[in-house]
Design a protein around this motif. Structure first.
Motif, mmCIF file in Angstrom:
data_model
loop_
_atom_site.group_PDB
_atom_site.id
_atom_site.type_symbol
_atom_site.label_atom_id
_atom_site.label_comp_id
_atom_site.label_asym_id
_atom_site.label_seq_id
_atom_site.Cartn_x
_atom_site.Cartn_y
_atom_site.Cartn_z
ATOM 1 N N ALA A 69 0.833 -1.221 0.000
ATOM 2 C CA ALA A 69 0.000 0.000 0.000
ATOM 3 C C ALA A 69 0.864 1.267 0.000
ATOM 4 O O ALA A 69 0.364 2.363 -0.224
ATOM 5 C CB ALA A 69 -0.914 0.001 1.219
ATOM 6 N N THR A 158 -0.469 -0.741 12.509
ATOM 7 C CA THR A 158 -0.873 -0.024 11.294
ATOM 8 C C THR A 158 -2.354 -0.141 10.951
ATOM 9 O O THR A 158 -2.773 0.335 9.900
ATOM 10 C CB THR A 158 -0.058 -0.540 10.086
ATOM 11 N N SER A 162 -5.407 -2.467 15.698
ATOM 12 C CA SER A 162 -4.149 -2.644 16.441
ATOM 13 C C SER A 162 -3.697 -1.347 17.116
ATOM 14 O O SER A 162 -3.097 -1.386 18.187
ATOM 15 C CB SER A 162 -3.055 -3.234 15.546
ATOM 16 N N PHE A 198 -0.592 5.642 8.756
ATOM 17 C CA PHE A 198 -0.780 4.273 8.237
ATOM 18 C C PHE A 198 -2.251 3.959 7.997
ATOM 19 O O PHE A 198 -2.586 3.158 7.127
ATOM 20 C CB PHE A 198 -0.198 3.240 9.208
ATOM 21 N N THR A 201 -4.204 4.060 4.356
ATOM 22 C CA THR A 201 -4.177 3.095 3.244
ATOM 23 C C THR A 201 -5.077 1.882 3.509
ATOM 24 O O THR A 201 -5.146 0.969 2.686
ATOM 25 C CB THR A 201 -2.741 2.611 2.947
ATOM 26 N N LEU A 202 -5.759 1.882 4.653
ATOM 27 C CA LEU A 202 -6.680 0.762 4.945
ATOM 28 C C LEU A 202 -7.935 0.898 4.107
ATOM 29 O O LEU A 202 -8.394 2.021 3.858
ATOM 30 C CB LEU A 202 -7.093 0.800 6.418
HETATM 31 N N1 LIG Z 1 -1.807 -9.363 21.367
HETATM 32 C C1 LIG Z 1 -3.017 -9.035 21.750
HETATM 33 O O1 LIG Z 1 -3.272 -8.751 22.910
HETATM 34 C C2 LIG Z 1 -4.142 -8.976 20.759
HETATM 35 C C3 LIG Z 1 -5.353 -8.374 21.138
HETATM 36 C C4 LIG Z 1 -6.391 -8.308 20.182
HETATM 37 C C5 LIG Z 1 -6.192 -8.842 18.905
HETATM 38 N N2 LIG Z 1 -4.976 -9.422 18.593
HETATM 39 C C6 LIG Z 1 -4.763 -10.037 17.291
HETATM 40 O O2 LIG Z 1 -4.774 -9.044 16.281
HETATM 41 C C7 LIG Z 1 -5.111 -9.684 15.049
HETATM 42 C C8 LIG Z 1 -6.066 -8.816 14.279
HETATM 43 O O3 LIG Z 1 -5.406 -7.616 13.967
HETATM 44 P P1 LIG Z 1 -5.953 -6.604 12.850
HETATM 45 O O4 LIG Z 1 -7.390 -6.374 13.059
HETATM 46 O O5 LIG Z 1 -5.020 -5.470 12.858
HETATM 47 O O6 LIG Z 1 -5.917 -7.453 11.513
HETATM 48 P P2 LIG Z 1 -4.727 -7.964 10.567
HETATM 49 O O7 LIG Z 1 -3.419 -7.900 11.216
HETATM 50 O O8 LIG Z 1 -5.199 -9.262 10.051
HETATM 51 O O9 LIG Z 1 -4.744 -6.867 9.413
HETATM 52 C C9 LIG Z 1 -5.829 -6.777 8.520
HETATM 53 C C10 LIG Z 1 -5.362 -6.685 7.074
HETATM 54 O O10 LIG Z 1 -4.884 -5.358 6.818
HETATM 55 C C11 LIG Z 1 -3.563 -5.405 6.280
HETATM 56 N N3 LIG Z 1 -2.947 -4.154 6.705
HETATM 57 C C12 LIG Z 1 -2.387 -3.861 7.911
HETATM 58 N N4 LIG Z 1 -2.063 -2.566 7.958
HETATM 59 C C13 LIG Z 1 -2.402 -2.015 6.767
HETATM 60 C C14 LIG Z 1 -2.297 -0.703 6.223
HETATM 61 N N5 LIG Z 1 -1.841 0.315 6.956
HETATM 62 N N6 LIG Z 1 -2.712 -0.502 4.952
HETATM 63 C C15 LIG Z 1 -3.224 -1.528 4.221
HETATM 64 N N7 LIG Z 1 -3.363 -2.785 4.677
HETATM 65 C C16 LIG Z 1 -2.951 -3.030 5.950
HETATM 66 C C17 LIG Z 1 -2.984 -6.677 6.838
HETATM 67 O O11 LIG Z 1 -1.930 -7.168 6.055
HETATM 68 C C18 LIG Z 1 -4.197 -7.616 6.778
HETATM 69 O O12 LIG Z 1 -4.355 -8.120 5.496
HETATM 70 C C19 LIG Z 1 -5.681 -11.039 15.401
HETATM 71 O O13 LIG Z 1 -4.756 -12.040 15.076
HETATM 72 C C20 LIG Z 1 -5.867 -10.966 16.910
HETATM 73 O O14 LIG Z 1 -5.723 -12.242 17.522
HETATM 74 C C21 LIG Z 1 -3.970 -9.506 19.491
#
Ligand SMILES: NC(=O)c1ccc[n+]([C@@H]2O[C@H](COP(=O)([O-])OP(=O)(O)OC[C@H]3O[C@@H](n4cnc5c(N)ncnc54)[C@H](O)[C@@H]3O)[C@@H](O)[C@H]2O)c1
Ligand SMILES: [Zn+2]
Length: 412
Positions: A69, A158, A162, A198, A201-202
């Motif tokens: 992205a 990003t 998160s 960041f 770009t989502l």
């Molecule tokens: N460690 C913890 O305490 C904790 C707490 C809650 C959730 N999580 C974990 O977090 C994960 C979910 O995270 P999420 O919702 O961020 O989803 P994700 O990490 O699956 O990201 C979603 C999609 O967006 C893409 N992406 C990321 N940043 C981008 C950007 N800036 N521009 C374009 N595309 C981008 C990623 O490659 C992915 O395809 C799960 O695995 C969950 O278990 C962890």
């Protein structure tokens, strides 16, 4: 020759008595824009925080979707390290990590990361900086946590989810044996750096998904945040970056306050007060093979527990309507056909989610319910008939009423 020290010898301890020690953790969580602009000193000053005089080795791992992205990103990072070469040394080329949940399902990824850390000669004073969505943060933080029993990790989330929630977490994991987050550790990061740029770009769906965690924490802890999201729902749907940034930052602060202030950062007890709506959400995610995003499943899970709270007399109907209206105004669909799925014996498949949640907690069920917007409490049992009745209400809201299996039991 061994050097002499003036350390006093520790007091002798007696076997058979209980001993202990405590370790304090601290880590900054910062918000910025243009993190990799050489004029922005946040990254370099964060790395130098404890040892300003040293040149620090940093291995960078990036979510490959973040790179696709923003094709300039890898070059920007190299230029940043170049500009701050006095304090920072980039270890090799940034590692591109496959983005999304699938990467947490395949042990090739953590092993490959460990191999790259070994090849790069990483030691316990080196840094890993991980840039990506929650999945890549979990995966890379896990590999860093087990490499030499823990390498300093800087998390650069990003996604909305998160940045607003999981990025500030003190845990990491990968999935194994078909179980989410089965292998992982608790290890606080060295720092968390959130760059709002960041989020631009989502795609629309991904940006919206994370907002449910902000709504969740507002329902549990901060009515003012709930009102702010309510007043600006239209701006959020339209993708207004300033409004989104405010919501994300407040949500992260509330999650952080919980981790630092609730007395159980490593989750030794059974209570999970921030997991409102999550028992159903986790089950829905696996029932839909992750076609529902975590945040989307949380929106449905919260709607269900909100209606359940009304049915059990915990929460006023008017408050519940307000909450459901906000979730819908932000664009969440509060129904998925998986909610009505039945097992071979006629029981509701969703209810297995309660049992799995209890198993994850360690045997005793703790489910968060709402008293009012901003105030929650926990129950240790849920009535199946009230869950089913709440599901009927959700289905009716969809104007697509359907049969929902019921056995009217209490799940404890
Ligand atoms: N460690 C913890 O305490 C904790 C707490 C809650 C959730 N999580 C974990 O977090 C994960 C979910 O995270 P999420 O919702 O961020 O989803 P994700 O990490 O699956 O990201 C979603 C999609 O967006 C893409 N992406 C990321 N940043 C981008 C950007 N800036 N521009 C374009 N595309 C981008 C990623 O490659 C992915 O395809 C799960 O695995 C969950 O278990 C962890
Ligand atoms: Zn969540």
């Amino acid at each position: 020759m061994l050097s002499q020290t003036d350390q006093p010898a520790p007091e002798p301890v007696q076997a058979g008595t209980v001993h202990g020690f405590s370790v304090a953790f601290s880590f900054p969580v910062s918000f910025t824009r243009k993190l990799w602009d050489p004029a922005n000193r946040l990254f370099v000053d964060t790395v130098r925080r404890l040892e300003p005089g040293r040149r620090h080795r940093v291995l960078v791992a990036i979510d490959d979707h973040v790179v696709s992205a923003n094709l300039q990103l890898v070059a920007d990072i190299a230029a940043y390290f170049e500009a701050h070469a006095e304090h920072l040394a980039l270890v090799g080329q940034p590692i591109l990590v496959s983005g999304g949940e699938a990467a947490k399902n395949d042990l090739f990824h953590p092993i490959n990361l460990l191999k790259q850390m070994n090849d790069a000669g990483m030691d316990r004073q080196s840094f890993v900086a991980v840039i990506g969505g929650g999945a890549v943060l979990d995966l890379v933080s896990f590999a860093a946590a087990i490499c030499h029993r823990g390498i300093r990790t800087i998390r650069v989330p990003t996604t909305v989810l998160s940045q607003a929630d999981s990025g500030v977490a003190v845990k990491n994991s990968v999935n194994m044996f078909g179980k989410k987050n089965f292998a992982g550790t608790f290890l606080p990061p060295f720092a968390v750096l959130n760059d709002f740029d960041f989020l631009e770009t989502l795609d629309r769906r991904e940006r919206r998904a994370g907002i449910s965690e902000a709504i969740k924490v507002s329902l549990l802890r901060d009515p003012a945040l709930f009102e702010y999201i309510e007043a600006h729902a239209g701006n959020l749907v339209a993708g207004d970056p300033e409004i989104l940034a405010r919501v994300v930052q407040r949500s992260a602060e509330l999650h952080l306050a919980h981790i630092c202030g609730n007395g159980d950062p490593f989750e030794l007890g059974s209570a999970r007060p921030l997991d409102f709506g999550h028992w159903a959400a986790h089950k829905l995610e696996s029932m839909t093979a992750h076609s529902l995003r975590h945040g989307e499943a949380v929106a449905i899970g919260m709607a269900l527990d909100v209606l359940y709270s009304v049915r059990m007399g915990f929460l006023a109907r008017a408050e519940a309507d307000r909450i459901l209206r906000l979730l819908e105004a932000v664009g969440f669909r509060l129904w998925d056909d998986a909610l009505a799925r039945a097992e071979a014996d006629g029981g509701l498949t969703l209810l297995a989610g309660l049992r799995e949640f209890r198993e994850h907690l360690g045997g005793e069920l703790h489910i968060t319910m709402l008293r009012t917007i901003g105030r929650s409490f926990e129950v240790t049992a849920m009535e199946e008939s009230a869950i089913v009745a709440s599901l009927y209400e959700l289905a009716a809201r969809e104007q697509d009423p359907r049969d929902i299996p019921s056995r009217a039991a209490t799940v404890e």
